[in-house]
Design a protein around this motif. Structure first.
Motif, mmCIF file in Angstrom:
data_model
loop_
_atom_site.group_PDB
_atom_site.id
_atom_site.type_symbol
_atom_site.label_atom_id
_atom_site.label_comp_id
_atom_site.label_asym_id
_atom_site.label_seq_id
_atom_site.Cartn_x
_atom_site.Cartn_y
_atom_site.Cartn_z
ATOM 1 N N THR A 128 35.012 38.683 54.315
ATOM 2 C CA THR A 128 35.773 39.225 53.183
ATOM 3 C C THR A 128 34.808 39.819 52.168
ATOM 4 O O THR A 128 33.660 39.369 52.063
ATOM 5 N N PRO A 129 35.264 40.801 51.403
ATOM 6 C CA PRO A 129 34.396 41.388 50.383
ATOM 7 C C PRO A 129 34.381 40.584 49.083
ATOM 8 O O PRO A 129 33.884 41.052 48.067
ATOM 9 N N PHE A 130 34.935 39.396 49.112
ATOM 10 C CA PHE A 130 34.900 38.510 47.937
ATOM 11 C C PHE A 130 34.414 37.130 48.365
ATOM 12 O O PHE A 130 34.406 36.790 49.555
ATOM 13 N N THR A 131 33.999 36.344 47.392
ATOM 14 C CA THR A 131 33.463 35.014 47.643
ATOM 15 C C THR A 131 34.442 33.969 47.130
ATOM 16 O O THR A 131 35.082 34.171 46.095
ATOM 17 N N VAL A 132 34.566 32.861 47.842
ATOM 18 C CA VAL A 132 35.353 31.747 47.329
ATOM 19 C C VAL A 132 34.412 30.633 46.892
ATOM 20 O O VAL A 132 33.300 30.497 47.399
ATOM 21 N N THR A 187 30.073 39.468 44.149
ATOM 22 C CA THR A 187 29.429 39.451 45.462
ATOM 23 C C THR A 187 28.536 40.685 45.574
ATOM 24 O O THR A 187 28.985 41.808 45.361
ATOM 25 N N ASP A 188 27.263 40.458 45.905
ATOM 26 C CA ASP A 188 26.312 41.558 46.072
ATOM 27 C C ASP A 188 26.294 41.941 47.551
ATOM 28 O O ASP A 188 25.524 41.406 48.350
ATOM 29 N N HIS A 189 27.168 42.872 47.915
ATOM 30 C CA HIS A 189 27.293 43.255 49.319
ATOM 31 C C HIS A 189 25.992 43.807 49.886
ATOM 32 O O HIS A 189 25.640 43.515 51.039
ATOM 33 N N ALA A 190 25.283 44.597 49.091
ATOM 34 C CA ALA A 190 24.044 45.216 49.578
ATOM 35 C C ALA A 190 23.002 44.153 49.911
ATOM 36 O O ALA A 190 22.308 44.235 50.932
ATOM 37 N N ALA A 191 22.890 43.131 49.074
ATOM 38 C CA ALA A 191 21.907 42.072 49.306
ATOM 39 C C ALA A 191 22.285 41.238 50.529
ATOM 40 O O ALA A 191 21.427 40.875 51.340
ATOM 41 N N ILE A 192 23.578 40.929 50.660
ATOM 42 C CA ILE A 192 24.045 40.189 51.836
ATOM 43 C C ILE A 192 23.756 40.987 53.097
ATOM 44 O O ILE A 192 23.327 40.450 54.123
ATOM 45 N N GLN A 194 34.223 50.214 48.802
ATOM 46 C CA GLN A 194 33.189 49.238 49.135
ATOM 47 C C GLN A 194 32.340 49.704 50.310
ATOM 48 O O GLN A 194 31.123 49.500 50.321
ATOM 49 N N ILE A 195 32.975 50.326 51.292
ATOM 50 C CA ILE A 195 32.235 50.802 52.461
ATOM 51 C C ILE A 195 31.279 51.933 52.064
ATOM 52 O O ILE A 195 30.108 51.945 52.469
ATOM 53 N N LYS A 196 31.761 52.865 51.289
ATOM 54 C CA LYS A 196 30.908 53.985 50.867
ATOM 55 C C LYS A 196 29.714 53.484 50.056
ATOM 56 O O LYS A 196 28.584 53.980 50.217
ATOM 57 N N LYS A 197 29.945 52.493 49.230
ATOM 58 C CA LYS A 197 28.847 51.942 48.433
ATOM 59 C C LYS A 197 27.829 51.250 49.327
ATOM 60 O O LYS A 197 26.610 51.394 49.145
ATOM 61 N N VAL A 248 43.175 36.523 43.790
ATOM 62 C CA VAL A 248 42.460 37.569 44.504
ATOM 63 C C VAL A 248 42.909 38.957 44.037
ATOM 64 O O VAL A 248 42.127 39.912 44.044
ATOM 65 N N ASP A 249 44.163 39.050 43.595
ATOM 66 C CA ASP A 249 44.659 40.344 43.117
ATOM 67 C C ASP A 249 44.025 40.742 41.786
ATOM 68 O O ASP A 249 44.172 41.883 41.345
ATOM 69 N N LYS A 250 43.306 39.823 41.169
ATOM 70 C CA LYS A 250 42.601 40.136 39.909
ATOM 71 C C LYS A 250 41.190 40.618 40.187
ATOM 72 O O LYS A 250 40.461 40.998 39.267
ATOM 73 N N HIS A 251 40.783 40.560 41.447
ATOM 74 C CA HIS A 251 39.453 41.038 41.822
ATOM 75 C C HIS A 251 39.349 42.514 41.447
ATOM 76 O O HIS A 251 40.277 43.300 41.699
ATOM 77 N N PRO A 252 38.227 42.923 40.818
ATOM 78 C CA PRO A 252 38.115 44.326 40.355
ATOM 79 C C PRO A 252 38.209 45.369 41.444
ATOM 80 O O PRO A 252 38.464 46.543 41.146
ATOM 81 N N GLU A 253 37.995 44.979 42.705
ATOM 82 C CA GLU A 253 38.030 45.954 43.799
ATOM 83 C C GLU A 253 39.223 45.749 44.724
ATOM 84 O O GLU A 253 39.286 46.336 45.796
ATOM 85 N N PHE A 254 40.184 44.911 44.318
ATOM 86 C CA PHE A 254 41.402 44.691 45.101
ATOM 87 C C PHE A 254 42.272 45.962 45.054
ATOM 88 O O PHE A 254 42.267 46.662 44.029
ATOM 89 N N PRO A 255 43.027 46.341 46.093
ATOM 90 C CA PRO A 255 43.242 45.611 47.352
ATOM 91 C C PRO A 255 42.175 45.910 48.388
ATOM 92 O O PRO A 255 41.512 46.941 48.337
ATOM 93 N N PHE A 256 42.047 45.011 49.339
ATOM 94 C CA PHE A 256 41.085 45.158 50.423
ATOM 95 C C PHE A 256 41.805 45.617 51.678
ATOM 96 O O PHE A 256 42.988 45.408 51.836
#
Length: 323
Positions: free
Chosen positions: A114-118, A140-145, A170-173, A315-323
């Protein structure tokens, strides 16, 4: 008639286009089902730590491999970095635990689940609100992961790396920062949720698509009820066009739904613990939907998401939602 049974990944490896999904099945169910899936001829097994079945799958794989029923090169195993482990210090540890449970030296595909962390509590379990729903951390730092995962490819622990549930932004980034390009994007995809812009972009840059919940997912309703979310989920088998084509080709509605996806060059990972349906889900290469029929099903897109992560609190409050 299209008989292509593999997808060519951007790193030169091949992934069986029809795989076996293992989400929401008990250990006893999955022990029977994976053994049956291998008997039927499935060679692509999809799992994840949060499915709580990697050990059971590992036992079956060890049995088949040790008895010489299959070679390691014959099977394609996908697992995932779970939402609590989207942290730099946990990526390799988590993968190695999956490899231990699966009793494998490497996995063929490793996805960021998932593009978010729990958040975990002091016991190492999902931290929950009073209503039982799971706490989500939007940072979540996707690039570092991803860099950590690239390092695991270099160590020979993973053949291919990819992502799951990521949106277009998220994919383009991620593409701006990666050295190894994602090989696969796994997303919810079916006649009521087609996400054409996302799929077209991925295909344009060489990212293969795997469709999860290609037949819908009734089990999501149970998860939603756990956190007090009540909503009616669509029955994809009852769609008039699907029923009509099933009758025409003497196939099941499930076979029509899967054939529609596969003909578009997208892999599928349907899950069933019923031996008959498992065979049917794989038996989709002896008929072909016409271009007109494909288009009729394309027109059913309604942006209806079944797996909307409602069981994750906020999860709907996530700044990049929806996934």
């Amino acid at each position: 008639m299209s008989e292509e049974k593999y997808l060519q990944l951007n790193n030169g490896l091949k992934m069986p286009i029809v795989g076996y999904g293992t989400w929401m099945a008990s250990e006893e169910e999955i022990t029977f089902a994976v053994n049956e899936a291998l008997k039927v001829g499935y060679r692509h097994i999809d799992t994840a730590p949060v499915y709580l079945n990697e050990k059971a799958i590992g036992n079956i794989l060890k049995e088949w491999l040790s008895e010489g029923k299959i070679n390691r090169s014959d099977i394609f195993v996908t697992t995932k970095l779970p939402p609590p482990a989207d942290r730099l210090d946990l990526v390799e540890l988590t993968l190695r635990k999956s490899l231990e449970d699966l009793q494998l030296d490497y996995v063929d595909l490793y996805l960021i689940h998932t593009p978010f962390t729990v958040v975990l509590d002091e016991k190492g379990e999902f931290k929950r609100y009073e209503d039982g729903s799971i706490v989500v951390d939007p940072r979540t730092d996707h690039a570092a992961i991803w860099k950590e995962m690239e390092g695991l490819v270099a160590k020979g622990l993973i053949k291919s790396i990819g992502i799951s549930n990521f949106n277009l932004k998220q994919i383009k980034k991620l593409m701006e920062h990666c050295t190894i390009q994602p090989a696969v994007l796994q997303i919810e995809h079916h006649i009521y949720l087609q996400q054409p812009e996302l799929i077209d972009y991925c295909k344009s840059v060489g990212i293969a698509i795997t469709a999860y919940s290609p037949l819908g997912s009734k089990g999501v309703g149970a998860l939603n009820k756990m956190v007090g979310v009540e909503r009616e989920l669509p029955d994809l088998f009852d769609v008039p066009e699907v029923k009509k084509f099933a009758e025409k080709y003497n196939k099941s509605p499930a076979q029509v739904l899967l054939r529609w996806i596969v003909q578009k060059g997208i892999s599928v990972i349907p899950k069933s613990t019923n031996a008959k349906r498992m065979r049917e889900n794989k038996d989709i290469f002896d008929f072909e939907l016409s271009p007109k029929e494909i288009e009729q099903l394309n027109k059913l897109d309604a942006n209806v998401r079944i797996v909307d992560f409602a069981f994750f609190k906020g999860v709907d409050k996530h700044p990049e939602f929806p996934f």
